[in-house]
Design a protein around this motif. Structure first.
Motif, PDB file in Angstrom:
ATOM      1  N   ALA A  87       0.842  -1.194   0.000  1.00 30.62           N
ATOM      2  CA  ALA A  87       0.000   0.000   0.000  1.00 30.62           C
ATOM      3  C   ALA A  87       0.876   1.242   0.000  1.00 30.62           C
ATOM      4  CB  ALA A  87      -0.910   0.016   1.238  1.00 30.62           C
ATOM      5  N   ILE A  88       0.323   2.313  -0.561  1.00 31.85           N
ATOM      6  CA  ILE A  88       0.950   3.631  -0.547  1.00 31.85           C
ATOM      7  C   ILE A  88      -0.081   4.625  -0.026  1.00 31.85           C
ATOM      8  CG2 ILE A  88       1.917   5.499  -1.936  1.00 31.85           C
ATOM      9  CD1 ILE A  88       3.036   3.390  -3.822  1.00 31.85           C
ATOM     10  N   LEU A  89       0.305   5.432   0.941  1.00 29.96           N
ATOM     11  CA  LEU A  89      -0.569   6.464   1.487  1.00 29.96           C
ATOM     12  C   LEU A  89       0.018   7.842   1.213  1.00 29.96           C
ATOM     13  CD1 LEU A  89      -1.836   4.026   2.939  1.00 29.96           C
ATOM     14  CD2 LEU A  89      -1.967   5.415   5.014  1.00 29.96           C
ATOM     15  N   PHE A  90      -0.848   8.755   0.793  1.00 34.31           N
ATOM     16  CA  PHE A  90      -0.504  10.165   0.666  1.00 34.31           C
ATOM     17  C   PHE A  90      -1.188  10.917   1.802  1.00 34.31           C
ATOM     18  CE2 PHE A  90      -0.163   8.480  -3.589  1.00 34.31           C
ATOM     19  CZ  PHE A  90       0.851   9.195  -4.214  1.00 34.31           C
ATOM     20  N   ALA A  91      -0.418  11.723   2.524  1.00 35.10           N
ATOM     21  CA  ALA A  91      -0.988  12.504   3.625  1.00 35.10           C
ATOM     22  C   ALA A  91      -0.368  13.880   3.629  1.00 35.10           C
ATOM     23  CB  ALA A  91      -0.743  11.812   4.951  1.00 35.10           C
ATOM     24  N   ARG A  92      -1.117  14.840   4.086  1.00 34.69           N
ATOM     25  CA  ARG A  92      -0.642  16.235   4.063  1.00 34.69           C
ATOM     26  C   ARG A  92      -0.709  16.829   5.474  1.00 34.69           C
ATOM     27  NH1 ARG A  92       0.360  19.224  -0.401  1.00 34.69           N
ATOM     28  NH2 ARG A  92      -0.816  17.772  -1.728  1.00 34.69           N
ATOM     29  N   ARG A  93       0.329  17.571   5.799  1.00 35.15           N
ATOM     30  CA  ARG A  93       0.326  18.297   7.065  1.00 35.15           C
ATOM     31  C   ARG A  93      -0.577  19.508   6.945  1.00 35.15           C
ATOM     32  NH1 ARG A  93       4.936  21.816  10.333  1.00 35.15           N
ATOM     33  NH2 ARG A  93       3.371  22.839  11.591  1.00 35.15           N
ATOM     34  N   GLY A  94      -1.432  19.705   7.954  1.00 33.85           N
ATOM     35  CA  GLY A  94      -2.316  20.850   7.965  1.00 33.85           C
ATOM     36  C   GLY A  94      -1.597  22.117   8.388  1.00 33.85           C
TER      37      GLY A  94
END
Length: 201
Positions: free
Chosen positions: A194-201
């Protein structure tokens, strides 16, 4: 240094050359992973840390895609090899269990969190968030599953001692949310990645 960190560092020092040979053409057969890297390179705006970079395969690929990227790895043997194979790029020894130091626009951790014990993952994600600029992008790749395996041999038959943690994407996404990230996408790669993309708020 914790025992598991020492074991991981020493194991990858031992297999550095054979690991590099084993993975040299790996991305050629992984079109969906290449697509994820291309998307990341297009979305990130600023310096990128490839954390757990090994011999620099992903670092060099992102550089070729136009990213301003440098590599970090726990193993001095891996870093020495990466510097030799990619002399125009920056590589440094470091651990994701410690603050990254640099303020970056993006972080990639491709199949490097797999050796981090469950109780250390929240600290690692805390360090990632602190290193990222506001709106910074994080991309994580990992083995999917529900077990931990002890790997005692690999990459040319060399001895190793590393625990490989397989985790469900939902669990990793939960840790990211708790650390202050917004998970933007989850890509499943067949049945075991799996690959996850996440962004810092």
């Amino acid at each position: 240094m914790s025992d598991w960190l020492t074991d991981t560092r020493d194991s990858y020092d031992t297999v550095a050359v054979s690991y590099a040979e084993h993975t040299r053409e790996l991305l050629n057969g992984l079109p969906h992973v290449r697509a994820a890297l291309r998307l990341f390179a297009e979305e990130v705006d600023g310096p990128v840390a490839d954390v757990g970079c090994g011999p620099g395969l992903v670092t060099a690929h992102l550089h070729a895609l136009g990213a301003d990227v440098f590599g970090v790895d726990l193993s001095p043997g891996m870093i020495e090899l990466a510097r030799r194979e990619h002399p125009g790029l920056r590589f440094e020894v470091g651990s994701m269990t410690e603050p990254l130091g640099d303020a970056v626009a993006g972080i990639v951790a491709f199949w490097s969190l797999i050796h981090i014990p469950d109780d250390e993952v929240p600290t690692v994600f805390k360090h990632f968030r602190e290193a990222l600029r506001p709106n910074g992008l994080l991309m994580i790749g990992f083995h999917a599953g529900d077990e931990t395996r002890l790997k005692e041999q690999g990459y040319g038959g060399h001895p190793m001692r590393v625990h490989v943690h397989l985790r469900q994407p939902e669990r990793v996404a939960g840790w990211l949310s708790e650390a202050g990230f917004t998970v933007e996408a989850q890509w499943l790669l067949g049945t075991d990645g799996a690959i996850l993309f996440a962004r810092r708020g």
